[in-house]
Design a protein around this motif. Structure first.
Motif, PDB file in Angstrom:
ATOM      1  N   ILE A   1       0.846  -1.203   0.000  1.00  0.00           N
ATOM      2  CA  ILE A   1       0.000   0.000   0.000  1.00  0.00           C
ATOM      3  C   ILE A   1       0.876   1.246   0.000  1.00  0.00           C
ATOM      4  N   GLY A   2       1.896   1.251   0.856  1.00  0.00           N
ATOM      5  CA  GLY A   2       2.791   2.407   0.918  1.00  0.00           C
ATOM      6  C   GLY A   2       3.547   2.614  -0.387  1.00  0.00           C
ATOM      7  N   SER A   3       4.007   1.518  -1.004  1.00  0.00           N
ATOM      8  CA  SER A   3       4.724   1.620  -2.281  1.00  0.00           C
ATOM      9  C   SER A   3       3.820   2.171  -3.372  1.00  0.00           C
ATOM     10  N   ALA A   4       2.561   1.712  -3.399  1.00  0.00           N
ATOM     11  CA  ALA A   4       1.604   2.221  -4.387  1.00  0.00           C
ATOM     12  C   ALA A   4       1.416   3.715  -4.230  1.00  0.00           C
ATOM     13  N   LYS A   5       1.375   4.187  -2.985  1.00  0.00           N
ATOM     14  CA  LYS A   5       1.182   5.627  -2.752  1.00  0.00           C
ATOM     15  C   LYS A   5       2.449   6.420  -3.070  1.00  0.00           C
ATOM     16  N   GLU A   6       3.605   5.802  -2.923  1.00  0.00           N
ATOM     17  CA  GLU A   6       4.849   6.451  -3.362  1.00  0.00           C
ATOM     18  C   GLU A   6       4.811   6.686  -4.871  1.00  0.00           C
ATOM     19  N   ALA A   7       4.369   5.669  -5.614  1.00  0.00           N
ATOM     20  CA  ALA A   7       4.283   5.798  -7.072  1.00  0.00           C
ATOM     21  C   ALA A   7       3.258   6.854  -7.455  1.00  0.00           C
ATOM     22  N   ASP A   8       2.184   6.923  -6.689  1.00  0.00           N
ATOM     23  CA  ASP A   8       1.126   7.896  -6.993  1.00  0.00           C
ATOM     24  C   ASP A   8       1.637   9.318  -6.867  1.00  0.00           C
ATOM     25  N   VAL A   9       2.608   9.526  -6.003  1.00  0.00           N
ATOM     26  CA  VAL A   9       3.191  10.859  -5.829  1.00  0.00           C
ATOM     27  C   VAL A   9       3.857  11.323  -7.125  1.00  0.00           C
ATOM     28  N   VAL A  10       4.487  10.401  -7.829  1.00  0.00           N
ATOM     29  CA  VAL A  10       5.237  10.724  -9.050  1.00  0.00           C
ATOM     30  C   VAL A  10       4.326  10.754 -10.272  1.00  0.00           C
ATOM     31  N   GLY A  11       3.326   9.892 -10.308  1.00  0.00           N
ATOM     32  CA  GLY A  11       2.427   9.832 -11.458  1.00  0.00           C
ATOM     33  C   GLY A  11       2.815   8.743 -12.435  1.00  0.00           C
ATOM     34  N   ILE A  12       1.882   8.382 -13.295  1.00  0.00           N
ATOM     35  CA  ILE A  12       2.072   7.252 -14.221  1.00  0.00           C
ATOM     36  C   ILE A  12       3.222   7.501 -15.184  1.00  0.00           C
ATOM     37  N   ASP A  13       3.217   8.645 -15.853  1.00  0.00           N
ATOM     38  CA  ASP A  13       4.274   8.934 -16.840  1.00  0.00           C
ATOM     39  C   ASP A  13       5.646   9.022 -16.189  1.00  0.00           C
ATOM     40  N   GLY A  14       5.682   9.668 -15.025  1.00  0.00           N
ATOM     41  CA  GLY A  14       6.958   9.790 -14.315  1.00  0.00           C
ATOM     42  C   GLY A  14       7.474   8.450 -13.842  1.00  0.00           C
ATOM     43  N   HIS A  15       6.563   7.574 -13.465  1.00  0.00           N
ATOM     44  CA  HIS A  15       6.936   6.240 -13.006  1.00  0.00           C
ATOM     45  C   HIS A  15       7.578   5.438 -14.145  1.00  0.00           C
ATOM     46  N   ARG A  16       6.916   5.448 -15.291  1.00  0.00           N
ATOM     47  CA  ARG A  16       7.431   4.701 -16.441  1.00  0.00           C
ATOM     48  C   ARG A  16       8.770   5.268 -16.893  1.00  0.00           C
ATOM     49  N   GLU A  17       8.865   6.581 -16.932  1.00  0.00           N
ATOM     50  CA  GLU A  17      10.121   7.219 -17.357  1.00  0.00           C
ATOM     51  C   GLU A  17      11.265   6.863 -16.425  1.00  0.00           C
ATOM     52  N   PHE A  18      10.985   6.798 -15.113  1.00  0.00           N
ATOM     53  CA  PHE A  18      12.040   6.498 -14.149  1.00  0.00           C
ATOM     54  C   PHE A  18      12.576   5.080 -14.340  1.00  0.00           C
ATOM     55  N   LEU A  19      11.687   4.118 -14.544  1.00  0.00           N
ATOM     56  CA  LEU A  19      12.136   2.728 -14.722  1.00  0.00           C
ATOM     57  C   LEU A  19      12.933   2.554 -16.005  1.00  0.00           C
ATOM     58  N   HIS A  20      12.563   3.293 -17.052  1.00  0.00           N
ATOM     59  CA  HIS A  20      13.373   3.269 -18.277  1.00  0.00           C
ATOM     60  C   HIS A  20      14.728   3.926 -18.015  1.00  0.00           C
ATOM     61  N   ARG A  21      14.727   5.011 -17.251  1.00  0.00           N
ATOM     62  CA  ARG A  21      15.974   5.704 -16.923  1.00  0.00           C
ATOM     63  C   ARG A  21      16.928   4.776 -16.171  1.00  0.00           C
TER      64      ARG A  21
END
Length: 579
Positions: free
Chosen positions: A352-372
């Motif tokens: 639950i906490g990890s999901a909310k961490e990702a929500d802080v960054v947003g979907i596009d930011g999340h995908r971009e970070f993992l590619h980075r």
């Protein structure tokens, strides 16, 4: 004077003796006949040997009418030795004998096969018979004979059978580094692993130019440390047996240079006798297998949130209630049912906490970070066997939430270790290498992917997760004196289209010494069972102890000195990694 001559002639006639000039003529005629006989004899010998020589040349150049396109019997080109970083031989060429036939000289193919079968019982009867019955000038029968086999075949005395000395590849360590070194085929050409890499980067061109000579080929030195490689493989094989798993693996990576010091995946194979190398269960899971890496991915989710600047180590996340999105409900495995600080989200591995961490960054930011971080792109390294990661074609919120705790995307264990190294070394991501790489070379290929402050915070969280009494899942990986930190990952595997609670893919990623990391160690266990006398089969019970054993046995080889004056970690640590 004339009278004297007449008198002499008269005396000769009266005595009945032939004149001198008549005797000379008789001898000359007899000598000519003798010379003619010698010339005729020489001509006969020359003619006979010319016919024999011509027939030999004819047999030698005649084409194989059966369609057999095997080698012509020429000596195979050499391969360079492969050495570990300390000069220990990992692969080398040796001389071996191969059996061939000259079919036109075979008197009785049936008898020849019958005799050969007494020494070579695995000889293919139909194939061998076809070759012996052909009109070819040359045909291979068996490559890579042992000295004993050669001796036994020679004793059979079969006409038209011979031997040729060839080069064959020999791996002194057997299966110790099989997935790294790879394989060669019967013609000594690389077809997998670093053997294939060597062919594709110059050796094939040298072969084509006829310059692949053992005296002119420099050895190829790898980044692998054979001592550490032996430890890693031993731990992996034992873990697979101990936890009744279908597979296990591990990698040791230098966080400053990206060099792979050791990597093993079991089950593996013996490159000296690779009869089972192509079985699907023997693939190199560390680089050629893509898996959902479970909670080890939370390392990147937390780092992403910290690096965004929107949260810090004092931030809190409400984990009192599950998250429901569509038909999916996200729960914690061991939920605390309260608001958690960011370090608590990490050490309690809160979904639950990890999901909310990702929500802080947003979907596009999340995908971009993992590619980075290189987790969703095909890894670039020398090893040819590299799997392509998998991600949703279109990211929606549900994908971002599940990927935040390691479900819904798949990457390779080696890539996960490489990304973790970037989180530990000050934020510099560099492609892994199986060749030696200096710090200067590493700095040229490194890419800054997170800030040094984020790296500092992640080192703190890794160490905290392994501290005894912290409640973290990594305490079974600790080794006295070496200050180990890390993160577990227990991923449920998909069975018949649904996640199974009883079939797992476990992993543990660790770094040591955590105050100034030098190495990352990542272990995996595929479908482990609970150890005898234990009730759990999660990563903390199997993947973490594997890390502990690898570090305990190999740290001295890696040059890491133990420090038994270690203290409890209480604050993030600043480290200069450019030294």
């Amino acid at each position: 004077m004339a009278a004297v001559w007449i008198k002499r002639k008269k005396i000769d006639l009266e005595s009945g003796t032939a004149p001198a000039f008549a005797v000379d003529a008789k001898k000359k005629k007899s000598g000519n006949r003798a010379r003619n006989r010698v010339v005729m004899a020489i001509a006969c010998f020359i003619g006979i040997y010319s016919v024999i020589g011509g027939r030999l040349i004819y047999y030698g150049i005649q084409e194989d009418t059966t369609g057999y396109n095997g080698p012509t019997g020429t000596v195979l080109a050499a391969r360079p030795d492969i050495l570990d970083r300390n000069g220990e031989v990992l692969a080398t060429d040796i001389k071996t004998n191969s059996l061939y036939a000259e079919p036109k000289k075979i008197i009785d193919p049936d008898e020849a096969i019958e005799l050969l079968s007494t020494v070579l019982p695995d000889l293919n009867f139909e194939q061998t018979y076809s070759r012996l019955k052909s009109k070819a000038g040359f045909a291979w029968l068996k490559r890579g004979l042992t000295p004993q086999q050669k001796s036994q075949i020679m004793a059979l005395g079969i006409p038209g059978i011979g031997f040729r000395t060839e080069k064959a590849r020999f791996y002194p360590g057997g299966p110790t580094a099989s997935h790294i070194l790879g394989l060669v085929n019967i013609d000594n050409q690389g077809i997998a692993g670093m053997e294939k890499y060597i062919d594709e980067h110059g050796l094939s061109d040298l072969r084509d130019a006829g310059l692949a000579d053992s005296r002119s080929l420099e050895p190829v030195r790898l980044s692998i440390d054979l001592r550490v490689q032996h430890v890693v493989r031993d731990v992996v094989v034992q873990a697979m047996q101990k936890y009744s798993a279908i597979a296990a693996g591990a990698v040791v990576l230098n966080v400053k240079t990206g060099e792979v010091l050791a990597m093993a995946s079991a089950p593996d194979f013996d490159p000296n006798n690779p009869y089972n190398a192509l079985e699907k269960d023997r693939l190199n899971r560390m680089s050629a297998g893509a898996f959902e890496m479970g909670s080890t991915i939370k390392s990147f989710t937390t780092a992403m949130a910290l690096d965004s600047g929107k949260v810090n180590l004092q931030s809190t996340f409400d984990a009192r209630r599950p998250i429901t999105i569509g038909r999916q409900t996200i729960r914690d495995f061991h939920g605390k049912g309260r608001v958690l600080t960011l370090p608590e989200v990490f050490i309690y591995s809160s979904n639950i906490g990890s999901a909310k961490e990702a929500d802080v960054v947003g979907i596009d930011g999340h995908r971009e970070f993992l590619h980075r971080m290189g987790l969703l792109d095909r890894m670039v390294t020398e090893l040819p066997e590299v799997a392509r990661p998998m991600e949703p074609k279109v990211w929606k919120k549900v994908h971002s939430i599940t990927i935040a705790f390691g479900h819904g995307m798949a990457t390779t264990p080696l890539q996960t270790a490489v990304g973790a190294a970037a989180l530990m070394n000050g934020g510099r991501l560099m492609p892994p290498t199986f060749l030696p790489r200096t710090m200067e070379e590493a700095n040229k290929v490194a890419k800054q992917v997170v800030s040094e402050k984020t790296s500092e915070d992640m080192r703190y969280l890794y160490r905290l997760n392994a501290e005894k009494g912290s409640g973290g899942s990594g305490n079974r990986a600790t080794v006295p004196g070496y200050r180990v930190g890390g993160k577990t990952g227990t991923a449920e595997k998909v069975v018949n289209g649904r996640y199974s609670k009883d079939v797992r893919f476990n992993a543990f990623v660790a770094a040591f010494p955590i105050d100034k990391p030098e190495y990352v160690v990542l272990t995996i266990v595929d479908e482990p069972k609970a150890e005898a006398g234990k009730i759990g089969a999660t990563a903390g019970f199997n993947a973490a102890p594997m890390v502990q054993e690898i570090i305990r046995r190999s740290a001295s080889f890696l040059g890491v000195q133990p420090d038994f004056n270690e203290e409890q970690i209480s604050a993030p640590m600043m480290v200069n990694f450019n030294q």
